[in-house]
Design a protein around this motif. Structure first.
Motif, PDB file in Angstrom:
ATOM      1  N   THR A 280       0.823  -1.201   0.000  1.00 47.24           N
ATOM      2  CA  THR A 280       0.000   0.000   0.000  1.00 47.24           C
ATOM      3  C   THR A 280       0.859   1.253   0.000  1.00 47.24           C
ATOM      4  N   GLU A 281       0.297   2.374  -0.530  1.00 50.44           N
ATOM      5  CA  GLU A 281       1.037   3.630  -0.561  1.00 50.44           C
ATOM      6  C   GLU A 281       0.929   4.380   0.755  1.00 50.44           C
ATOM      7  N   PHE A 282       0.178   3.854   1.713  1.00 52.54           N
ATOM      8  CA  PHE A 282       0.057   4.486   3.015  1.00 52.54           C
ATOM      9  C   PHE A 282       1.215   4.086   3.930  1.00 52.54           C
ATOM     10  N   LEU A 283       1.575   4.967   4.854  1.00 56.11           N
ATOM     11  CA  LEU A 283       2.518   4.653   5.919  1.00 56.11           C
ATOM     12  C   LEU A 283       1.814   4.878   7.244  1.00 56.11           C
ATOM     13  N   SER A 284       2.043   3.979   8.181  1.00 53.76           N
ATOM     14  CA  SER A 284       1.413   4.067   9.497  1.00 53.76           C
ATOM     15  C   SER A 284       2.324   4.782  10.484  1.00 53.76           C
ATOM     16  N   ARG A 285       1.734   5.617  11.307  1.00 56.00           N
ATOM     17  CA  ARG A 285       2.497   6.308  12.349  1.00 56.00           C
ATOM     18  C   ARG A 285       2.331   5.578  13.681  1.00 56.00           C
ATOM     19  N   TYR A 286       2.614   4.315  13.635  1.00 58.82           N
ATOM     20  CA  TYR A 286       2.553   3.471  14.834  1.00 58.82           C
ATOM     21  C   TYR A 286       3.633   2.406  14.729  1.00 58.82           C
ATOM     22  N   ILE A 287       4.300   2.165  15.823  1.00 58.00           N
ATOM     23  CA  ILE A 287       5.220   1.033  15.903  1.00 58.00           C
ATOM     24  C   ILE A 287       4.879   0.228  17.148  1.00 58.00           C
TER      25      ILE A 287
ATOM     26  N   ALA B  73      -3.332   6.092  12.368  1.00 62.18           N
ATOM     27  CA  ALA B  73      -3.039   7.385  11.744  1.00 62.18           C
ATOM     28  C   ALA B  73      -2.107   7.147  10.568  1.00 62.18           C
ATOM     29  N   LEU B  74      -2.489   7.636   9.409  1.00 57.35           N
ATOM     30  CA  LEU B  74      -1.757   7.328   8.186  1.00 57.35           C
ATOM     31  C   LEU B  74      -1.208   8.580   7.525  1.00 57.35           C
ATOM     32  N   GLU B  75      -0.132   8.390   6.782  1.00 58.36           N
ATOM     33  CA  GLU B  75       0.351   9.430   5.891  1.00 58.36           C
ATOM     34  C   GLU B  75       0.454   8.857   4.489  1.00 58.36           C
ATOM     35  N   LYS B  76       0.371   9.747   3.514  1.00 61.50           N
ATOM     36  CA  LYS B  76       0.398   9.345   2.112  1.00 61.50           C
ATOM     37  C   LYS B  76       1.114  10.433   1.335  1.00 61.50           C
ATOM     38  N   ASN B  77       2.065  10.033   0.506  1.00 62.67           N
ATOM     39  CA  ASN B  77       2.844  11.000  -0.275  1.00 62.67           C
ATOM     40  C   ASN B  77       3.498  12.042   0.629  1.00 62.67           C
ATOM     41  N   SER B  78       4.015  11.581   1.761  1.00 61.36           N
ATOM     42  CA  SER B  78       4.734  12.421   2.728  1.00 61.36           C
ATOM     43  C   SER B  78       3.842  13.499   3.338  1.00 61.36           C
ATOM     44  N   ARG B  79       2.545  13.228   3.428  1.00 59.64           N
ATOM     45  CA  ARG B  79       1.604  14.163   4.034  1.00 59.64           C
ATOM     46  C   ARG B  79       0.637  13.371   4.896  1.00 59.64           C
ATOM     47  N   GLY B  80       0.392  13.869   6.081  1.00 62.44           N
ATOM     48  CA  GLY B  80      -0.591  13.230   6.934  1.00 62.44           C
ATOM     49  C   GLY B  80      -1.989  13.460   6.392  1.00 62.44           C
ATOM     50  N   ILE B  81      -2.781  12.389   6.344  1.00 64.63           N
ATOM     51  CA  ILE B  81      -4.143  12.503   5.820  1.00 64.63           C
ATOM     52  C   ILE B  81      -4.992  13.405   6.708  1.00 64.63           C
TER      53      ILE B  81
ATOM     54  N   LEU C 195      -5.711   0.287 -12.476  1.00 65.43           N
ATOM     55  CA  LEU C 195      -5.030  -0.918 -12.017  1.00 65.43           C
ATOM     56  C   LEU C 195      -3.526  -0.666 -12.042  1.00 65.43           C
ATOM     57  N   VAL C 196      -2.878  -0.862 -10.911  1.00 59.62           N
ATOM     58  CA  VAL C 196      -1.444  -0.604 -10.792  1.00 59.62           C
ATOM     59  C   VAL C 196      -0.748  -1.836 -10.229  1.00 59.62           C
ATOM     60  N   LYS C 197       0.554  -1.904 -10.475  1.00 61.05           N
ATOM     61  CA  LYS C 197       1.319  -3.058 -10.005  1.00 61.05           C
ATOM     62  C   LYS C 197       1.604  -2.965  -8.517  1.00 61.05           C
ATOM     63  N   ASP C 198       1.907  -1.754  -8.047  1.00 56.35           N
ATOM     64  CA  ASP C 198       2.257  -1.549  -6.646  1.00 56.35           C
ATOM     65  C   ASP C 198       1.511  -0.332  -6.103  1.00 56.35           C
ATOM     66  N   ASN C 199       1.492  -0.237  -4.773  1.00 52.99           N
ATOM     67  CA  ASN C 199       0.968   0.945  -4.078  1.00 52.99           C
ATOM     68  C   ASN C 199      -0.489   1.236  -4.390  1.00 52.99           C
ATOM     69  N   GLY C 200      -1.290   0.198  -4.516  1.00 48.53           N
ATOM     70  CA  GLY C 200      -2.722   0.397  -4.683  1.00 48.53           C
ATOM     71  C   GLY C 200      -3.401   0.673  -3.345  1.00 48.53           C
ATOM     72  N   VAL C 201      -4.462   1.453  -3.399  1.00 48.99           N
ATOM     73  CA  VAL C 201      -5.245   1.708  -2.190  1.00 48.99           C
ATOM     74  C   VAL C 201      -6.132   0.512  -1.892  1.00 48.99           C
TER      75      VAL C 201
ATOM     76  N   ILE D 144     -12.484 -10.974  -4.238  1.00 46.78           N
ATOM     77  CA  ILE D 144     -12.572 -10.274  -2.955  1.00 46.78           C
ATOM     78  C   ILE D 144     -11.971  -8.886  -3.115  1.00 46.78           C
ATOM     79  N   VAL D 145     -12.747  -7.874  -2.769  1.00 49.13           N
ATOM     80  CA  VAL D 145     -12.278  -6.490  -2.795  1.00 49.13           C
ATOM     81  C   VAL D 145     -11.930  -6.085  -1.368  1.00 49.13           C
ATOM     82  N   SER D 146     -10.661  -5.682  -1.148  1.00 51.12           N
ATOM     83  CA  SER D 146     -10.190  -5.316   0.188  1.00 51.12           C
ATOM     84  C   SER D 146      -9.643  -3.897   0.185  1.00 51.12           C
ATOM     85  N   GLY D 147      -9.810  -3.222   1.322  1.00 49.57           N
ATOM     86  CA  GLY D 147      -9.266  -1.882   1.486  1.00 49.57           C
ATOM     87  C   GLY D 147      -7.839  -1.932   1.999  1.00 49.57           C
ATOM     88  N   PRO D 148      -7.206  -0.786   2.211  1.00 50.53           N
ATOM     89  CA  PRO D 148      -5.805  -0.743   2.643  1.00 50.53           C
ATOM     90  C   PRO D 148      -5.594  -1.312   4.039  1.00 50.53           C
ATOM     91  N   GLU D 149      -6.662  -1.410   4.812  1.00 48.90           N
ATOM     92  CA  GLU D 149      -6.544  -1.923   6.173  1.00 48.90           C
ATOM     93  C   GLU D 149      -6.691  -3.434   6.225  1.00 48.90           C
TER      94      GLU D 149
END
Length: 714
Positions: free
Chosen positions: A218-225, A279-287, A473-479, A490-495
């Motif tokens: 996914t193209e999202f990044l999580s702000r949790y570890i 909490a997610l960020e996308k394209n170096s910006r917090g949603i 339709l993309v090879k990588d970083n789909g939402v 099956i259609v799934s979201g980024p979560e």
């Protein structure tokens, strides 16, 4: 959930009640500053920003109010075990410029301390929170604290956490050389000391402390570890207690009741993601940051309150992410003590020849295909959201997010030409906001899509012209992701949650089109000028239906107020309807309609017959005709969105028709807003030559709420 005539309605998105500790974790508020730049904007230097932290004196704003802020953005970490984040440093700089920059909130730069990356150590944070905020604060000072970076959890020591875990900030040097995460109990001590000086405190916490893992592509990044392994296990495999810098109970901790208003009255807290979401960020910006930036950046007829901001932020976040923002405290306070702003965050016309060029700070939604209304540079206030006061509509051809070239697609009759210095107000976001990226799970993985099925899916997409404009339709970083199991797609979201299942490729593509359409409809913002205000002019509620099934007779309906910030909870089996009221402050009658957006992709139009209901000021209506009564059914605890719209009577928009294909609405008589939105969804805006228009009645407004089904027995 089903309509009374048994059409299925799935609700979506998990939300749980959040106790006081939500205050101390998760949020991502990325406020952007309103800046006009004639040649674009360079980001402030992090070292230069931190110099203000040593300032001793506090400067009053022009209105005499003392405003202070501490801004922390951590994207780089010393520990190699903590993944870096590209977004928080940029988010912190945008917050700084929102507070201090032109068209911002009048925070003197001397009063704002910024700690970014290696300056944001645990020791520096504690030092400057004390010296820069606590030591200098006086009664009635307006104080802001912003944090963007990773959040996590650690073992609770004093029994004040129901789940046995404290929430933590993860500063630059955390988990390195013996430095631990900074716990909410430690933060609570600092906050309590600050609260003894002033109650006018606003917290924006851009991190999260729980949530499920994301797909790897996914193209999202999580702000949790996750917590360190040493925090959850010792050598024998049992839980261990980790000593902290402070284990004493603060006064606030001793009074924890689950709401900060009861222990620290007056404080306002905006958090990016409620318990259970990320909490997610996308394209170096917090949603969440972008949503707040969009909301705080506008100019309103009256001074914005935190409650009004919260109501506008939730649908903007939902359009981009499954995270559920959370707001608490004294939300009736005016934002940052009521700065009297006359200009919004806007772009500016730089040149008109040989090309039309714009410049400004990187606002969300600005890329190829974005539409602006251009206003004379002397126009101010709510007139900048009145379509009848605009000179023209322009569409972006190329954009660097700091500068853009554009061309005119329509202009008002007998209006002055566009000149350098005119303001450009974003009216509809660019193509990337309209296009949903989807990946096919690799055939080498379990549930993967074979080459044969991939060919069928691509063929189905090619045959659905509406979907081709909105689904990629993309090879990588789909939402979203498509997989295949037990004879079904099956259609799934980024979560990683399943949104829907289908037997046929055509059904998959149409469902993805509806998901993309939901994003567009969620990001639309009214253009009411001085006539209407989003989330205010139209008051929307969900109410119990007049007739209930036997299974609902012993259940308790807890009625949420109109335009509630939190989701309306509906007991399982309950029948319900949508109720709309037009504010008595509205100067004219409006035609109202609505849409119910489910995260399984379903969209239900109101009224069901595709018309609109006329309402006068102070009048209300309940959608209760055939097909307009819904029954609460599983899945549970999933948030869905209800959006209502109001247009002037001479500018009707059949909102439910916009959910249908372009072919189905091809024969409709389109004008005004309906024509604009029809072209926008088809991707045909700006294809023809510029036209002169007379948009005298295009002012419109919208409001939205969310709902979720609960099981009272569990």
């Amino acid at each position: 959930m089903n309509t009374a005539n048994n059409s299925t309605f799935h609700t979506s998105s998990v939300i749980r009640q959040i106790v006081l500790n939500a205050v101390f974790y998760t949020v991502m508020l990325c406020l952007l500053s309103g800046i006009h730049a004639s040649q674009g904007h360079a980001a402030p230097d992090a070292t230069a920003l931190s110099k203000a932290c040593a300032t001793k004196n506090v400067v009053s704003s022009e209105d005499g109010i003392r405003r202070l802020a501490l801004i922390v953005g951590v994207g780089q970490y010393k520990s190699t075990k903590i993944p870096d984040l590209p977004g928080p440093p940029q988010d912190a700089k945008r917050i700084y410029q929102l507070l201090t920059g032109p068209n911002g909130y009048d925070f003197p730069k001397e009063n704002v301390c910024v700690l970014i990356d290696d300056a944001a150590t645990t020791a520096n944070f504690k030092h400057f929170f004390s010296s820069f905020l606590i030591d200098r604060a006086k009664p009635n000072d307006e104080v802001v604290f912003y944090y963007a970076g990773h959040g996590s959890q650690t073992r609770d020591h004093n029994g004040d956490e129901s789940d046995g875990m404290d929430e933590t900030f993860v500063f630059h040097d955390a988990r390195d050389s013996g430095i631990k995460d900074f716990t909410d109990d430690e933060f609570d001590e600092l906050l309590t000391r600050l609260h003894q000086k002033t109650r006018h405190i606003t917290l924006f916490l851009d991190s999260c402390n729980s949530g499920t893992a994301l797909r790897g592509d996914t193209e999202f990044l999580s702000r949790y570890i996750p917590p360190p392994e040493s925090e959850t296990e010792n050598k024998t495999g049992t839980e261990t207690i980790i000593k902290r810098g402070s284990t004493s109970k603060s006064p606030a901790n001793s009074q924890k009741t689950g709401w900060i208003t009861k222990s620290l009255p007056g404080i306002v807290v905006f958090t990016a993601a409620g318990d259970g979401t990320v909490a997610l960020e996308k394209n170096s910006r917090g949603i969440f940051t972008d949503a707040i930036l969009t909301t705080f950046g506008q100019v309103n007829a009256t001074q914005l309150t935190y409650a009004q901001a919260a109501r506008q932020i939730r649908p903007l976040v939902k359009a981009e992410s499954y995270q559920i923002p959370y707001f608490q405290g004294n939300l009736q306070r005016t934002v940052f003590a009521g700065v009297n702003r006359k200009l919004p965050l806007a772009w500016e016309v730089i040149e008109t020849a040989p090309q039309l060029k714009l410049g400004g700070f990187p606002l969300p939604g600005i890329d190829t295909g974005a539409e602006f209304r251009v206003y004379d540079g002397f126009v101010k206030g709510t007139d900048l959201h009145d379509p009848t006061k605009a000179k023209a509509i322009i569409i972006v051809e190329e954009s660097t997010r700091l500068n853009a070239t554009a061309r005119i697609i329509s202009r008002l009759v007998d209006t002055a030409p566009i000149r350098p210095g005119d303001l450009a107000i974003l009216s509809r976001p660019g193509s990337t906001q309209r296009v949903l990226k989807v990946t096919l799970r690799p055939h080498t993985e379990q549930g993967g899509i074979t080459a044969e099925k991939a060919q069928l899916i691509n063929a189905s997409l090619d045959q659905n012209q509406d979907a081709k404009n909105m689904v990629q339709l993309v090879k990588d970083n789909g939402v979203f992701e498509i997989s295949y199991d037990n004879g079904q797609y099956i259609v799934s979201g980024p979560e990683n949650r399943v949104r829907n299942r289908f037997n046929e490729e055509d059904s998959v593509i149409e469902n993805l089109r509806l998901h993309a359409l939901q994003r567009v409809l969620s990001t639309l913002r009214g253009e009411g000028g001085s006539l209407f205000a989003d989330q205010d002019t139209l008051q929307v509620q969900l109410v119990p239906a007049d007739k209930q099934d036997h299974c609902a007779h012993d259940l308790n309906w807890r009625q949420a107020p109109p335009n509630a910030i939190a989701a309306q909870e509906i007991p399982l089996c309950y029948r319900w309807n949508v109720k709309i009221r037009l504010s008595e402050k509205s100067p004219v009658r409006l035609l109202v309609g609505g849409l119910i957006l489910s995260t399984d992709g379903s969209i239900f139009g109101l009224p069901a017959d595709g018309t609109a209901i006329p309402l006068g000021p102070g009048e209300e209506a309940v959608f209760a005709a055939r097909g307009e009564t819904f029954i609460a059914s599983e899945p549970l605890n999933i948030e869905d969105q209800i959006v209502v719209f109001g247009t002037q009577e001479t500018n009707p928009v059949p909102w439910s028709r916009l959910t249908q294909s372009a072919v189905e609405r091809a024969g409709d008589n389109k004008s005004g807003l309906y024509k604009i939105l029809d072209q926008y969804l088809k991707g045909t805006r700006g294809v023809s030559q510029p036209v002169e228009t007379d948009d005298t009645d295009t002012a419109w407004t919208r409001s939205s709420i969310t709902m979720r089904v609960i099981d009272p027995d569990h």
